[in-house]
Design an enzyme around this catalytic site. Structure first.
Site, PDB file in Angstrom:
ATOM      1  N   GLU A 138     -41.600 132.679 106.321  1.00  0.00           N
ATOM      2  CA  GLU A 138     -40.440 132.383 105.477  1.00  0.00           C
ATOM      3  C   GLU A 138     -39.116 132.493 106.226  1.00  0.00           C
ATOM      4  OE1 GLU A 138     -39.203 135.356 102.632  1.00  0.00           O
ATOM      5  OE2 GLU A 138     -40.770 136.724 103.312  1.00  0.00           O
ATOM      6  N   ILE A 149     -49.453 135.731 108.447  1.00  0.00           N
ATOM      7  CA  ILE A 149     -50.649 136.388 107.905  1.00  0.00           C
ATOM      8  C   ILE A 149     -50.497 136.671 106.421  1.00  0.00           C
ATOM      9  CG2 ILE A 149     -51.228 137.418 110.134  1.00  0.00           C
ATOM     10  CD1 ILE A 149     -50.328 140.133 108.974  1.00  0.00           C
ATOM     11  N   ASP A 150     -49.255 136.661 105.915  1.00  0.00           N
ATOM     12  CA  ASP A 150     -49.026 137.011 104.509  1.00  0.00           C
ATOM     13  C   ASP A 150     -49.441 135.909 103.534  1.00  0.00           C
ATOM     14  OD1 ASP A 150     -47.998 139.557 105.022  1.00  0.00           O
ATOM     15  OD2 ASP A 150     -46.002 138.752 105.412  1.00  0.00           O
ATOM     16  N   GLY A 159     -48.193 143.313 103.665  1.00  0.00           N
ATOM     17  CA  GLY A 159     -47.891 142.538 102.464  1.00  0.00           C
ATOM     18  C   GLY A 159     -46.617 143.058 101.839  1.00  0.00           C
TER      19      GLY A 159
END
Length: 247
Positions: A15, A38-39, A82
């Protein structure tokens, strides 16, 4: 870019990286994006490459910790990455047979967590596995370079609360950056290759300001603005499926 005589820029990241890419695109910079995090929290794509590898690493860790939990009759809390979304925690927790999964998208009380663990033990299960995403509860530690709250420590807080509330021996494992390295899975290798070729095609066609994405089994191009206008959070329906196995 003019000085280096570059024809185009391919931005690969999550992002923050693609947010910068979107701003550059608005300045007429010839740029395309490739979703790598990876999120798995980028909008407009079913999967980002890196996610499947991280999930497999966490699942293997849960499998290994499961052995110790069962043989020593312990509650094992596993903290995974996360910040705002619980995709890793949920997928790895489901795959690894976690007895409770805590993610940022849901709200919990300590009493609920303790009650779930206690009920499980009352049914004759002498061990439990709790997977918790780092953002399930914010722990302030300053801001990172993008202005996000630094997270970490939620696993220890949950472990302390469970041991205090149940008197069951509880341990915590923070996987941290182990999730971010190592050998990529075959799925991620193929997905990364498909994304790379699609990005080259966009550059060749002069179709800038786009991000390549996976929708179903097709690679499609979407506007960078759409990819970063909101985070992709865990679906309530998927989380409800996971709760069937809690306790």
């Amino acid at each position: 870019m003019r000085r280096m005589k570059l024809d185009a820029l391919v931005a690969i990241g999550g992002e923050d990286t693609l947010g910068v890419a979107n701003k550059l695109a608005s300045m007429s910079v010839p740029i395309v994006g490739v979703p790598k995090t990876i999120d798995n929290d980028l909008n407009g794509t079913d999967y980002t490459f890196g996610f499947d590898t991280a999930v497999n690493i966490v699942t293997e860790a849960i499998d290994r910790i499961h052995t110790t939990a069962e043989s020593h009759n312990r509650v094992m809390v596993i903290e995974v990455m996360g910040r705002h979304s619980g995709w890793i925690a949920l997928h790895a927790g489901l795959a690894g047979g976690a007895d409770m999964i805590l993610i940022p998208e849901q709200k919990y009380t300590i009493q609920e967590i303790v009650s779930t663990i206690r009920k499980r033990h009352e049914r004759g299960k002498d061990f439990s596995i709790v997977v918790v995403a780092e953002g399930a509860q914010l722990v302030s530690g300053g801001l990172d370079e993008f202005g996000h709250v630094k997270l970490g420590g939620i696993g220890q807080l949950v472990a302390h609360a469970v041991e205090e509330g149940t008197s069951y021996e509880t341990r915590v494992t923070v996987l941290g950056h182990l999730q971010r390295g190592g050998t990529p899975t075959a799925f991620d290798r193929v997905l990364g290759t498909r994304f790379g070729i699609a990005a080259i095609d966009l550059v060749h066609a002069g179709d800038f300001g786009k991000m390549v994405s996976l929708q179903g089994n097709e690679i499609v191009a979407i506007p960078l603005a759409e990819a970063v206008n909101q985070l992709k959070l865990v679906d309530q329906e998927l989380y409800d499926l996971a709760t069937v196995f809690f306790g």
